[in-house]
Enzyme design. Structure first.
Site, PDB file in Angstrom:
ATOM      1  N   SER A 266       3.455  29.912 -67.194  1.00 56.42           N
ATOM      2  CA  SER A 266       4.807  30.219 -66.734  1.00 56.42           C
ATOM      3  C   SER A 266       5.484  29.037 -66.057  1.00 56.42           C
ATOM      4  O   SER A 266       6.688  28.874 -66.170  1.00 56.42           O
ATOM      5  CB  SER A 266       4.778  31.426 -65.793  1.00 56.42           C
ATOM      6  OG  SER A 266       3.835  31.230 -64.765  1.00 56.42           O
TER       7      SER A 266
ATOM      8  N   THR B 166       0.428  31.593 -64.226  1.00 54.42           N
ATOM      9  CA  THR B 166      -0.478  30.511 -64.547  1.00 54.42           C
ATOM     10  C   THR B 166       0.323  29.251 -64.808  1.00 54.42           C
ATOM     11  O   THR B 166       1.322  29.289 -65.510  1.00 54.42           O
ATOM     12  CB  THR B 166      -1.290  30.820 -65.824  1.00 54.42           C
ATOM     13  OG1 THR B 166      -2.048  31.988 -65.603  1.00 54.42           O
ATOM     14  CG2 THR B 166      -2.220  29.689 -66.175  1.00 54.42           C
TER      15      THR B 166
ATOM     16  N   LYS C 167      -8.600  28.895 -62.730  1.00 58.27           N
ATOM     17  CA  LYS C 167      -8.181  28.920 -64.134  1.00 58.27           C
ATOM     18  C   LYS C 167      -8.564  27.649 -64.877  1.00 58.27           C
ATOM     19  O   LYS C 167      -8.289  27.509 -66.054  1.00 58.27           O
ATOM     20  CB  LYS C 167      -6.671  29.100 -64.217  1.00 58.27           C
ATOM     21  CG  LYS C 167      -6.184  30.331 -63.494  1.00 58.27           C
ATOM     22  CD  LYS C 167      -4.691  30.314 -63.409  1.00 58.27           C
ATOM     23  CE  LYS C 167      -4.198  31.198 -62.318  1.00 58.27           C
ATOM     24  NZ  LYS C 167      -2.791  31.018 -62.059  1.00 58.27           N
TER      25      LYS C 167
ATOM     26  N   GLY D 197      -8.533  24.779 -69.333  1.00 59.48           N
ATOM     27  CA  GLY D 197      -7.701  25.645 -68.519  1.00 59.48           C
ATOM     28  C   GLY D 197      -7.056  26.680 -69.403  1.00 59.48           C
ATOM     29  O   GLY D 197      -6.835  26.444 -70.595  1.00 59.48           O
TER      30      GLY D 197
END
Length: 182
Positions: A135, A12, A44, A56
Site C-alpha cells: 500500500s 504493507t 514481513k 518480503g
C-alpha cells in the site's frame, strides 16, 4: 456474510534497494483491517534459502506464508538459482487452481538479482535495482529513487529513510521498520 462484508486487510510496505553490491530489504510492521491497526510490529521481511536470500511480502499473510514455503521448495529443487526458482513458482502460481486464489506479492533478492513476483505469473527484475510493493510501495519507491544517487547513503540507509518517508504519507504504513541486508 459475503466477501464484501469482510473488511480488507491492508498495511504493507516492502522496499528492496540494490546499491554498490549491497542489497537491503525493508518492511514496515503495520497490519490493518479496515480502519483499525491490528498489529504494529509484524515481520514481513525475512531470510530464506539458508539465509542467502531476503524476501518480503505484501498481501494476505497466510497467502504469503504459503508462497514462502513454495519458494523454499523451488529453491531446494534449484539451489543457488533464484531466478529459475522464481519462474517455476510463478508458473505454478498462475496455473494451479489453489495458488491462483492467493492474494499476495513478493519481492526477493540474493547477491546477484532482485525480483518481483506476482500472481499474474510475472517475474520482474527492476532496471534500477529498486522494488517496492504494498500500500505504501509507490511512496517508498519514489523516495528511494530520489535518494539512490546520494553518495553518502548506502542501500540500507536509503531503504530505512524511504520507508520512513512512506510512513509519513501512507496511513497503512508505520515506522516500525525491519531491514535485512546482504
Amino acid at each position: 456474510m459475503t466477501d464484501r462484508d469482510v473488511p480488507a486487510w491492508h498495511g504493507t510496505t516492502i522496499l528492496c534497494v540494490r546499491k554498490d553490491g549491497r542489497v537491503a530489504m525493508a518492511g514496515d510492521g503495520q497490519v490493518s483491517m479496515g480502519q483499525t491497526v491490528m498489529k504494529s510490529n509484524a515481520r514481513k521481511v525475512r531470510r530464506i534459502g539458508g539465509g542467502d536470500i531476503v524476501a518480503g511480502f505484501a498481501g494476505a499473510t497466510a497467502d504469503a506464508f504459503t508462497l514462502f514455503e513454495r519458494l523454499e521448495a523451488k529453491l531446494e529443487s534449484h539451489p543457488s538459482q533464484l531466478a529459475r526458482a522464481c519462474v517455476e513458482l510463478a508458473k505454478d502460481w498462475r496455473t494451479d487452481r489453489y495458488l491462483r486464489r492467493l492474494e499476495a506479492m513478493m519481492a526477493v533478492a540474493d547477491r546477484n538479482v532482485s525480483l518481483l513476483l506476482s500472481g499474474n505469473g510475472d517475474v520482474l527484475e527492476p532496471e534500477d535495482g529498486i522494488i517496492a510493493i504494498g500500500s505504501g510501495g509507490s511512496f517508498a519507491l519514489a523516495a528511494a529513487r530520489a535518494l539512490a544517487d546520494r553518495a553518502d547513503m548506502d542501500a540500507e540507509a536509503i531503504a530505512r529513510r524511504s520507508l520512513a518517508i512512506a510512513a509519513e504519507i501512507c496511513v497503512y504504513t508505520n515506522d516500525k521498520i525491519i531491514v535485512e541486508t546482504l
